[in-house]
Design a protein around this motif. Structure first.
Motif: not given
Length: 202
Positions: A71-75, A137-143, A145-151
């Motif tokens: 959501n932060d990435a989308a913002i 910042d959006a790219h960092a939030f996306d990455q 988020s992906e790391a959290q989903m992997h976890q």
């Protein structure tokens, strides 16, 4: 698999019930080794159920974090898009000022338009810096988020393995099959191993 809870109520109740029966049977002349094994499986089930509940909680937490970061990435992407629109607006004004400067015959007017052009160029550079920062910042939030989903997937895999181990424990109590007892320990070890990977963010 639902990440909101760890559904082990049935197998755990089975384990405790059979542990109690095994304990009573030991008191009524059953061999001591059988009662000890039953108690051991019941204890194993209780411990694995507790660890599984923790893993399920961690899985839910990481999934929630992933959603918040997405959501932060989308913002940030929306804010960056707004900045690029602003940048385009300044570029258009700058182009018009350049055209006006080139067409006007008066030197004083040329100087006035040139001052506008210089101001627009400065403003464009400032806007570009902000837009690029927002995109980063959006790219960092996306990455993240992906790391959290992997976890989250790791926690879910570990939780599932522990659920299977508890089911095997219940069957082992019912059938008294030693290979099922070994199986439950093996599957639990896999679950704990995957949980360790999740904890280490691997």
């Amino acid at each position: 698999m639902s990440s909101g809870g760890f559904h082990v109520h049935g197998p755990h109740d089975h384990a405790v019930e059979h542990a109690t029966h095994g304990h009573d049977a030991a008191h009524h002349g059953a061999d001591h080794g059988g009662g000890s094994s039953t108690n051991k499986i019941a204890m194993f089930t209780a411990i694995v159920a507790t660890v599984g509940a923790i893993f399920a909680y961690m899985g839910g937490a990481t999934q929630a974090n992933a959603g918040l970061m997405k959501n932060d990435a989308a913002i940030k992407k929306t804010e960056a898009s707004n900045q690029w629109n602003y940048f385009q607006s300044k570029s258009t004004k700058q182009s018009l000022a350049e055209l006006a400067r080139d067409l006007t015959p008066a030197e004083t007017e040329k100087a006035k338009y040139q001052a506008k052009i210089d101001r627009y160029e400065k403003e464009k550079n400032e806007i570009k810096t902000v837009a690029e920062k927002l995109e980063a910042d959006a790219h960092a939030f996306d990455q993240q988020s992906e790391a959290q989903m992997h976890q989250h997937h790791r926690w879910a895999q570990a939780t599932t393995a522990l659920q299977v181990a508890i089911a095997l424990a219940a069957i082992a109590l019912l059938t008294k099959k030693k290979w099922l007892e070994y199986g439950m320990y093996g599957v639990a070890a896999v679950g704990l191993g995957v949980g360790a990977l999740a904890f280490l963010h691997i």
